[in-house]
Write a protein that holds these residues in place. Sequence first.
Motif, mmCIF file in Angstrom:
data_model
loop_
_atom_site.group_PDB
_atom_site.id
_atom_site.type_symbol
_atom_site.label_atom_id
_atom_site.label_comp_id
_atom_site.label_asym_id
_atom_site.label_seq_id
_atom_site.Cartn_x
_atom_site.Cartn_y
_atom_site.Cartn_z
ATOM 1 N N ASP A 285 0.818 -1.373 -0.073
ATOM 2 C CA ASP A 285 0.003 -0.194 0.007
ATOM 3 C C ASP A 285 0.938 1.311 0.029
ATOM 4 O OD1 ASP A 285 -2.097 -1.894 0.294
ATOM 5 O OD2 ASP A 285 -2.353 -1.587 2.550
ATOM 6 N N ASP B 69 0.158 1.890 -3.945
ATOM 7 C CA ASP B 69 -1.148 1.434 -3.999
ATOM 8 C C ASP B 69 -2.360 1.692 -4.980
ATOM 9 O OD1 ASP B 69 -2.971 0.935 -1.449
ATOM 10 O OD2 ASP B 69 -3.868 2.855 -2.244
ATOM 11 N N GLU C 6 -0.494 -2.477 -7.562
ATOM 12 C CA GLU C 6 -1.410 -3.105 -7.134
ATOM 13 C C GLU C 6 -2.685 -2.649 -7.810
ATOM 14 O OE1 GLU C 6 -1.489 -4.137 -2.433
ATOM 15 O OE2 GLU C 6 -1.503 -1.906 -2.819
HETATM 16 MG MG MG Z 1 -4.080 -1.995 -1.157
#
Ligand code: MG
Length: 282
Positions: free
Chosen positions: A181, A203, A237
């Motif tokens: 993140d 993130d 991500e």
């Molecule tokens: Mg995440």
Amino acid sequence: ASKRAGRGRATYYDTQLNPADDRGWQLERELAQAIAGEQLVLHFQPKVRLEDCRIEGFEALVRWQHPAFGLIYPGEFIALAEKNGLIAELGDWVIRACCQQAAAWRQQGLDTVPIAVNVSALQLRDTAFPTRMATYLQQYGVRASDLELEITESCLVEPVDLAVRVLNQLEGMGMRIGLDDFGTGFSSLSQIRHLPIDTIKLDRSFVDDIRSSPEAGVLVTSIITLAHNLKMRVVAEGVELRDQLVYLKTAGCDAAQGYILSRPVPAQETQRLLRQGILEPA
Ligand code: MG
Ligand code: C2E
Ligand code: MG
Ligand code: MG
């Protein structure tokens, strides 16, 4: 008498007016039993190297197969486990299950790739954690490099020296460490450059905005360049769109995860993915 009445009202409130709270209570009561009774399952989401679309690893994501509620996602029970002290047990279960999976791939003659385990801040505060990790690796006959750890910035708040000591020990055993993140907290690359972090995971919120906001795109490109200069890899991500993937690849991002490549899959599907080796965007 007034105490009793108060308690009665609270119960009425929980069950009648806020069924979600009631479910939370039930999950909290049942979690210990769920861990011991093998109600937890892992799903695995591939990480794909952008250069050649090779699957370079998987991330283990825990789910709770609840007898009454069906499949429950970690957003609903990790915080509970952290609150009531069960996170250590849950975390150990996840590590053993990942070791078991790595050992199973090897037995099936598959070329294994590292499995990334999400660890919570509390696990990293436990000075016995590296020793337990070593024991599990030995028990299942897997190498430290068969696993990877994903920590978050919440692991790096005060007292930070304890977490850093634990991280250094794990890195010394041969484990790679990723910062999950990245960009949602307050740490900067300059602050983390002395920590044993090999990879940052950009993130999903940045990835979401890549094409809609030029500033977000520039930010992503700068983060990737800076990370590379500091000898860290970058995994994006939550990639859902082809445009995002193209942008990331052009910006030099090393790898990506997201629904456009694959959702997290049950253990038995990982064998097919590993045999295939390559994963093209859907
Ligand atoms: Mg995440
Ligand atoms: P995370 O580690 O950042 O994992 C990524 C989350 O994003 C996962 O949600 C994954 O299913 C989801 N995801 C992946 N690709 C996409 C996409 O393209 N779009 C969208 N919208 N979502 C995507 P999940 O499995 O619900 O896990 C949520 C969080 O729970 C994880 O975030 C992690 O922080 C935590 N978690 C999961 N497993 C464990 C565990 O074993 N231990 C601990 N301590 N935490 C865990
Ligand atoms: Mg993660
Ligand atoms: Mg993440």
